[in-house]
Design a protein around this motif. Structure first.
Motif, mmCIF file in Angstrom:
data_model
loop_
_atom_site.group_PDB
_atom_site.id
_atom_site.type_symbol
_atom_site.label_atom_id
_atom_site.label_comp_id
_atom_site.label_asym_id
_atom_site.label_seq_id
_atom_site.Cartn_x
_atom_site.Cartn_y
_atom_site.Cartn_z
ATOM 1 N N GLY A 95 -26.726 -30.138 -63.351
ATOM 2 C CA GLY A 95 -25.635 -29.588 -63.857
ATOM 3 C C GLY A 95 -26.138 -27.850 -63.728
ATOM 4 O O GLY A 95 -25.211 -27.119 -63.321
ATOM 5 N N LEU A 96 -27.180 -27.630 -64.083
ATOM 6 C CA LEU A 96 -27.602 -26.081 -64.131
ATOM 7 C C LEU A 96 -27.511 -25.800 -62.381
ATOM 8 O O LEU A 96 -27.185 -24.477 -62.202
ATOM 9 N N GLU A 97 -27.869 -26.439 -61.541
ATOM 10 C CA GLU A 97 -27.746 -26.171 -60.310
ATOM 11 C C GLU A 97 -26.301 -25.973 -59.772
ATOM 12 O O GLU A 97 -26.100 -24.854 -59.044
ATOM 13 N N ILE A 98 -25.520 -26.874 -60.184
ATOM 14 C CA ILE A 98 -23.928 -26.517 -59.846
ATOM 15 C C ILE A 98 -23.504 -25.349 -60.606
ATOM 16 O O ILE A 98 -22.782 -24.443 -59.879
ATOM 17 N N ASN A 99 -24.053 -24.816 -61.731
ATOM 18 C CA ASN A 99 -23.698 -23.758 -62.386
ATOM 19 C C ASN A 99 -23.923 -22.377 -61.544
ATOM 20 O O ASN A 99 -23.264 -21.363 -61.922
ATOM 21 N N LYS A 100 -25.132 -22.452 -60.977
ATOM 22 C CA LYS A 100 -25.500 -21.412 -60.208
ATOM 23 C C LYS A 100 -24.507 -20.730 -59.350
ATOM 24 O O LYS A 100 -24.298 -19.528 -59.198
ATOM 25 N N LYS A 101 -23.843 -21.402 -58.844
ATOM 26 C CA LYS A 101 -22.510 -21.016 -58.159
ATOM 27 C C LYS A 101 -21.387 -20.779 -58.873
ATOM 28 O O LYS A 101 -20.635 -19.832 -58.294
ATOM 29 N N LEU A 102 -21.145 -21.040 -60.019
ATOM 30 C CA LEU A 102 -20.111 -20.784 -60.666
ATOM 31 C C LEU A 102 -20.149 -19.417 -61.694
ATOM 32 O O LEU A 102 -19.460 -18.669 -61.776
ATOM 33 N N GLY A 103 -21.579 -19.415 -62.100
ATOM 34 C CA GLY A 103 -21.861 -18.453 -62.811
ATOM 35 C C GLY A 103 -21.241 -18.297 -64.215
ATOM 36 O O GLY A 103 -20.994 -17.094 -64.952
ATOM 37 N N GLU A 104 -20.990 -19.506 -64.802
ATOM 38 C CA GLU A 104 -20.595 -19.600 -66.230
ATOM 39 C C GLU A 104 -21.624 -19.326 -67.253
ATOM 40 O O GLU A 104 -22.437 -20.296 -67.325
ATOM 41 N N TRP A 105 -21.490 -18.126 -67.937
ATOM 42 C CA TRP A 105 -22.753 -18.169 -68.947
ATOM 43 C C TRP A 105 -23.023 -18.905 -69.979
ATOM 44 O O TRP A 105 -24.157 -19.357 -70.129
ATOM 45 N N TRP A 106 -21.919 -19.519 -70.491
ATOM 46 C CA TRP A 106 -22.095 -20.412 -71.647
ATOM 47 C C TRP A 106 -22.653 -21.843 -71.238
ATOM 48 O O TRP A 106 -23.332 -22.385 -72.009
ATOM 49 N N GLN A 107 -22.360 -22.227 -69.783
ATOM 50 C CA GLN A 107 -22.798 -23.443 -69.243
ATOM 51 C C GLN A 107 -24.507 -23.267 -69.017
ATOM 52 O O GLN A 107 -25.055 -24.147 -69.265
ATOM 53 N N THR A 108 -24.940 -21.967 -68.690
ATOM 54 C CA THR A 108 -25.949 -21.842 -68.536
ATOM 55 C C THR A 108 -26.779 -21.799 -69.794
ATOM 56 O O THR A 108 -27.838 -22.431 -69.825
ATOM 57 N N VAL A 109 -26.178 -21.289 -70.974
ATOM 58 C CA VAL A 109 -26.799 -21.419 -72.154
ATOM 59 C C VAL A 109 -26.886 -22.633 -72.914
ATOM 60 O O VAL A 109 -28.194 -23.023 -73.220
ATOM 61 N N ASP A 110 -25.838 -23.599 -72.654
ATOM 62 C CA ASP A 110 -26.002 -25.088 -73.086
ATOM 63 C C ASP A 110 -27.076 -25.878 -72.371
ATOM 64 O O ASP A 110 -27.766 -26.563 -72.719
ATOM 65 N N SER A 111 -27.217 -25.413 -70.830
ATOM 66 C CA SER A 111 -28.233 -26.128 -70.145
ATOM 67 C C SER A 111 -29.463 -25.784 -70.567
ATOM 68 O O SER A 111 -30.488 -26.672 -70.917
ATOM 69 N N TYR A 112 -29.908 -24.305 -70.838
ATOM 70 C CA TYR A 112 -31.182 -24.153 -71.495
ATOM 71 C C TYR A 112 -31.520 -24.707 -72.637
ATOM 72 O O TYR A 112 -32.674 -25.050 -72.793
ATOM 73 N N THR A 113 -30.585 -24.649 -73.410
ATOM 74 C CA THR A 113 -30.683 -25.278 -74.971
ATOM 75 C C THR A 113 -30.899 -26.660 -74.764
ATOM 76 O O THR A 113 -32.096 -27.265 -75.421
ATOM 77 N N LEU A 114 -30.373 -27.438 -73.771
ATOM 78 C CA LEU A 114 -30.381 -28.942 -73.700
ATOM 79 C C LEU A 114 -31.926 -29.196 -73.231
ATOM 80 O O LEU A 114 -32.619 -30.184 -73.540
ATOM 81 N N ILE A 115 -32.312 -28.493 -72.363
ATOM 82 C CA ILE A 115 -33.552 -28.871 -71.578
ATOM 83 C C ILE A 115 -34.725 -28.219 -72.643
ATOM 84 O O ILE A 115 -35.570 -28.850 -72.636
ATOM 85 N N GLY A 116 -34.610 -27.015 -73.286
ATOM 86 C CA GLY A 116 -35.493 -26.806 -74.408
ATOM 87 C C GLY A 116 -35.503 -27.864 -75.554
ATOM 88 O O GLY A 116 -36.744 -28.291 -75.624
ATOM 89 N N ARG A 117 -34.406 -28.616 -75.814
ATOM 90 C CA ARG A 117 -34.481 -29.629 -76.805
ATOM 91 C C ARG A 117 -35.233 -30.856 -76.250
ATOM 92 O O ARG A 117 -36.114 -31.538 -76.704
ATOM 93 N N THR A 118 -34.939 -31.094 -74.797
ATOM 94 C CA THR A 118 -35.949 -32.309 -74.553
ATOM 95 C C THR A 118 -37.189 -32.073 -74.231
ATOM 96 O O THR A 118 -37.905 -33.102 -74.481
ATOM 97 N N TYR A 119 -37.786 -30.832 -73.827
ATOM 98 C CA TYR A 119 -39.135 -30.373 -73.774
ATOM 99 C C TYR A 119 -39.730 -30.636 -75.244
ATOM 100 O O TYR A 119 -40.660 -30.998 -75.242
ATOM 101 N N MET A 120 -38.821 -30.088 -76.174
ATOM 102 C CA MET A 120 -39.411 -30.328 -77.617
ATOM 103 C C MET A 120 -39.734 -31.742 -77.864
ATOM 104 O O MET A 120 -40.713 -32.038 -78.515
ATOM 105 N N MET A 121 -38.767 -32.539 -77.473
ATOM 106 C CA MET A 121 -38.816 -33.909 -77.867
ATOM 107 C C MET A 121 -40.147 -34.753 -76.957
ATOM 108 O O MET A 121 -40.739 -35.665 -77.573
#
Length: 393
Positions: free
Chosen positions: A129-155
């Motif tokens: 999802g993050l890779e697709i968003n690099k082409k779109l440049g939607e900041w909020w989707q980048t934030v959501d991806s970072y948050t979810l990736i961070g949560r997964t690393y936490m778990m």
């Protein structure tokens, strides 16, 4: 008032047989129930909306409705139903060439894998999802991806990577002045500190998250943060404060029908009541803990079965694709053979025709020669054509 108006609108559209309008009304009603965290009713109306759009073959709306249905099932910890709808949504988003929708479904699917402990597969989907968003440049989707990736690393227990992604998510959210995403990043940062047993800092951070959730009227994050605050007070052996906060979380989770959270709430509340000497309450809490735990475990068992089925289906799909590829290769070979055979046949036919023409011409020449010879012999035999021998003496 908004709910009543949309319900009235639905009746009018049903009477008018306005199918698209019915789909919209059901979706609007479902959104209201979802915002109230009334997930069972949200599912009911999202599914009604999905049914309408499936009958109309409206792919873009099928995608959205499927994702929404799956999201409500996810919140209710019904992961099998959630994943089924997420894959349906992803297929529809790909068909309609909607990259934002694809990113969303990759995140939704990754959430399921994250919950089931398959962190590698979860991270794989988040990164797609993050890779697709690099082409779109939607900041909020980048934030959501970072948050979810961070949560997964936490778990997964990788706290340094988790904090790295969550801090990046928060920095963008602060820059864009997005309070809800700041709150969510702060929640997971606080939870990492709790897991690292930095309890005083974690307690202060969860208190801050709870206050933000109150300001934003977010039932989900009020429930989550109050439960964490209760746990931290248990660590401090302040059971009176722990019970107060745990009951706040319990009430909210009952409203949201969140089985997994209810199981954890009743379990820790049982222990707290036991420490406070409220043994009857502790016993009742424990019975409810067992009830919800069994429901969650049953769902977990179905989740394992579901994972097996998906692996089985993936293997079948791979085998079918290989079979198709083999058939395609065979068809190519057959077509090539047929083409070559046709070319050879044409060459042979051409040679045959040339040969026949040559033989026909040869035969005609032979017949003409024989005819000429025959005429010559006839002339020699005729008296008029004989030479007189008397003249030559």
């Amino acid at each position: 008032l908004a709910l009543r108006n949309h319900l009235l609108s639905l009746k009018i559209r049903e009477k008018a047989k306005d199918e698209y309008g019915k789909g919209n009304s059901n979706d609007n009603i479902a959104q209201i129930y979802a915002s109230k965290h009334d997930f069972p009713n949200a599912v009911k109306y999202f599914e009604a909306s999905l049914k309408v759009f499936e009958e109309m073959k409206e792919e873009s709306r099928i995608a959205l409705s499927s994702g929404n249905v799956g999201s409500q099932f996810y919140m209710m910890a019904n992961y099998q139903a959630a994943l089924k709808n997420f894959y349906k949504a992803q297929k529809a988003y790909k068909a309609t060439k909607n990259p934002s929708g694809e990113i969303w479904t990759y995140s939704l699917i990754a959430n399921i894998y994250s919950e089931s402990g398959d962190y590698e597969r979860a991270l794989e989907n988040y990164r797609k999802g993050l890779e697709i968003n690099k082409k779109l440049g939607e900041w909020w989707q980048t934030v959501d991806s970072y948050t979810l990736i961070g949560r997964t690393y936490m778990m997964a227990g990788n706290y340094s990577e988790a904090l790295n992604y969550l801090r990046k998510a928060k920095a963008i959210s602060v820059k864009m002045q997005e309070p809800q995403r700041i709150m969510i990043a702060d929640y997971f940062i606080a939870d990492i500190h709790r897991r690292q047993e930095i309890n005083e800092q974690a307690l202060k951070e969860f208190m801050n998250v709870y206050q933000m959730a109150v300001e934003q009227n977010s039932k989900q994050w009020k429930a989550a943060s109050s439960e964490r605050i209760g746990r931290l007070y248990v660590e401090q052996k302040n059971f009176g404060e722990a019970k107060k906060w745990l009951l706040i979380g319990l009430e909210l989770n009952l409203e949201m029908s969140s089985q997994r959270d209810l199981s954890e709430n009743y379990h820790i509340l049982s222990e707290v009541n036991q420490h406070l000497g409220a043994y009857k309450d502790a016993y009742e809490n424990y019975k409810l803990y067992v009830k919800y735990r069994d429901e969650v475990q049953k769902n977990d068992a179905s989740k394992l079965a579901m994972q097996y089925e998906f692996k089985k289906k993936e293997a079948q799909a791979k085998a079918e694709q290989e079979k198709k590829d083999a058939l395609t290769a065979k068809e190519i070979r057959n077509k090539r053979w047929q083409r070559n055979a046709a070319i050879i046949g044409l060459i042979l036919m051409t040679l045959l025709v040339v040969s026949l023409l040559y033989l026909f011409r040869l035969r005609n020449k032979k017949l003409a020669a024989e005819k000429q010879n025959s005429q010559s012999r006839a002339q020699l035999k005729s008296p008029a054509n004989r030479s007189s021998t008397l003249m030559v003496q």
